[in-house]
Enzyme design. Structure first.
Site, PDB file in Angstrom:
ATOM      1  N   CYS A 162      17.640 -16.891 -24.074  1.00 31.57           N
ATOM      2  CA  CYS A 162      18.900 -17.243 -24.732  1.00 31.57           C
ATOM      3  C   CYS A 162      19.355 -16.223 -25.759  1.00 31.57           C
ATOM      4  CB  CYS A 162      18.763 -18.609 -25.393  1.00 31.57           C
ATOM      5  SG  CYS A 162      18.211 -19.889 -24.237  1.00 31.57           S
ATOM      6  N   HIS A 302      23.260 -20.493 -33.498  1.00 27.14           N
ATOM      7  CA  HIS A 302      22.688 -20.707 -32.166  1.00 27.14           C
ATOM      8  C   HIS A 302      22.994 -22.133 -31.721  1.00 27.14           C
ATOM      9  CE1 HIS A 302      20.199 -19.899 -28.759  1.00 27.14           C
ATOM     10  NE2 HIS A 302      19.290 -20.798 -29.075  1.00 27.14           N
ATOM     11  N   LYS A 334      28.695 -23.798 -29.022  1.00 24.72           N
ATOM     12  CA  LYS A 334      28.074 -24.428 -27.849  1.00 24.72           C
ATOM     13  C   LYS A 334      28.490 -25.888 -27.716  1.00 24.72           C
ATOM     14  CE  LYS A 334      23.888 -21.539 -27.493  1.00 24.72           C
ATOM     15  NZ  LYS A 334      24.068 -20.656 -28.679  1.00 24.72           N
ATOM     16  N   HIS A 339      25.604 -24.367 -23.309  1.00 27.59           N
ATOM     17  CA  HIS A 339      24.698 -23.251 -23.598  1.00 27.59           C
ATOM     18  C   HIS A 339      24.673 -22.307 -22.404  1.00 27.59           C
ATOM     19  CE1 HIS A 339      21.585 -20.808 -24.974  1.00 27.59           C
ATOM     20  NE2 HIS A 339      20.673 -21.698 -25.328  1.00 27.59           N
ATOM     21  N   PHE A 398      13.595 -18.647 -25.782  1.00 29.23           N
ATOM     22  CA  PHE A 398      12.239 -19.017 -25.400  1.00 29.23           C
ATOM     23  C   PHE A 398      11.312 -17.806 -25.541  1.00 29.23           C
ATOM     24  CE2 PHE A 398      13.288 -22.737 -22.280  1.00 29.23           C
ATOM     25  CZ  PHE A 398      13.660 -23.512 -23.357  1.00 29.23           C
TER      26      PHE A 398
END
Length: 411
Positions: A162, A302, A334, A339, A398
């Site tokens: 991401c 984020h 988002k 996302h 991640f």
């Protein structure tokens, strides 16, 4: 280090194809999340996503080219070409090697992989297209853009989950700073609204299950958030060395002033406790830009709409900015786009650039019930006029990979 400015923008998002449509949708607080139509999701626990519904690839490519590209590459090519056209830059034999492309994706051609695997199992190996490999490998996003416009400079792709789009822009920024190129077309793209992707993220319990309320499903920092929504699209910046832009009289949207990247070194999916990794990454971006925390007016967060990501990002912002954190307009776009995974940092960098240029910050929609643990100014539900001098755009992926960009208004 040479200074880097933004002279072109390109975007495809669930809010609309093109920068103008997407930005207009964001400022109106419109959701691009809807029931999945890309495949029959009737039996799936999650049946919603942020699909792009108005995309016409033939605006930038010929019909015969489509069979060579997965949808994520088509999105990247569209956004890359539009950013290039928006910049007004002209590539010639003399300058072609000074223009590069750096567009990444977090997952790449998953749709093509699933489709051609089914063909293989049903009809045998001779029926698999010879374009299969170029359709699915991530660096063909950059490759197709460079082929289309004739950019012969640095050509690469980031693949950092991401954080991909933000890393791609930051790495391209460094290339220009070091003098290895004068211009870079940089960002991220993704298209993974597929059975396997939805099933996989659902198995992780990462996705919202508000199937009866798609538009209200993505609700970053809000008390009743229950997971993120998969989106798709691409966001691309045309980055240019300042003197190059000045010499040709280019329109300058904003300056890209700083870049931070680091790792949580903590867990394969969860953010580090209390957001210490994210906090350090923001500090690195501020230090690189020569900015004090009190100079930041806006953060495009984020803001995934998952419990721990939103909580720890809030704590990270408070750790870095102290009392000033309460005065920062923190937008989680988002909430409207879903996302975009590897494409998220790209479109959020475009939104941050436009917030500086237009003096308005987009809202965090679906913010109905405040979460006592997330207690910052998230620009709830309505866009806000605001003179943005300096801003951050943050992406955390991640594997604990973090990336933050610092933007500055350019006068």
């Amino acid at each position: 280090m040479r200074r880097v400015v933004i002279t072109g923008l390109g975007m495809v998002s669930p809010l609309g194809t093109g920068v103008e449509k997407s930005w207009e949708g964001a400022l109106k607080g419109r959701s691009g999340v809807r029931a999945i139509t890309r495949f029959d999701a009737g039996d799936y626990p999650v049946r919603i996503a942020g699909e792009v519904t108005d995309f016409d690839p033939l605006e930038v490519m010929e019909k015969k080219e489509l069979k060579k590209m997965d949808l994520f590459i088509q999105y990247a090519l569209y956004a890359g070409v539009k950013a290039f056209e928006d910049s007004g830059y002209e590539i010639t034999e003399e300058n072609a090697e000074r223009v590069g492309v750096y567009i990444g994706a977090g997952i790449g051609g998953l749709g093509a992989i699933e489709h051609w695997h089914n063909v293989l199992k049903a009809k045998g190996p001779e029926r698999v297209t010879p374009f299969f490999i170029p359709m699915v490998i991530i660096n063909l996003a950059s490759g197709q853009v460079s082929i289309k416009i004739g950019a012969k400079g640095p050509n690469s792709s980031s693949v950092t989950a991401c954080a991909t789009g933000t890393h791609s822009i930051g790495d391209a920024f460094r290339i220009i700073q070091r003098g290895e190129a004068d211009c870079m077309i940089a960002g991220g793209a993704e298209s993974t609204i597929t059975p396997l992707c939805i099933a996989g993220f659902n198995a992780m319990k990462a996705l919202s299950r508000r199937n009866d309320d798609p538009a209200g499903a993505s609700r970053p920092f809000e008390r009743d958030r229950d997971g993120f929504v998969v989106g798709e699209g691409a966001g691309v910046l045309f980055l240019e060395e300042l003197e190059s832009a000045r010499k040709r009289g280019a329109r300058i949207y904003a300056e890209l002033a700083g870049y931070g990247m680091n790792s949580d070194a903590y867990h394969i999916t969860a953010p580090s406790v209390d957001g210490v990794g994210a906090a350090r990454c923001m500090e690195l971006a501020l230090e690189d830009a020569g900015l004090n925390p009190e100079e930041i007016d806006h953060i495009n967060a984020h803001g995934t709409s998952t419990y721990y990501n939103d909580l720890y990002e809030t704590k990270a912002i408070k750790k870095v900015f102290g009392d000033h954190a309460a005065r920062i307009a923190v937008s989680a776009t988002k909430s409207m786009t879903g996302h975009l995974l590897g494409g998220a940092g790209g479109i959020e960098a475009v939104f941050t650039t436009l917030a500086i240029k237009d003096g308005v910050v987009p809202p965090t929609i679906n913010y109905d019930t405040p979460d006592p643990e997330c207690d910052l100014d998230y620009v709830p539900n309505e866009a806000r006029d605001l003179r943005v001098r300096n801003a951050l755009s943050s992406s955390f992926g991640f594997g604990g990979t973090n990336a933050v960009l610092a933007f500055r208004s350019f006068d």
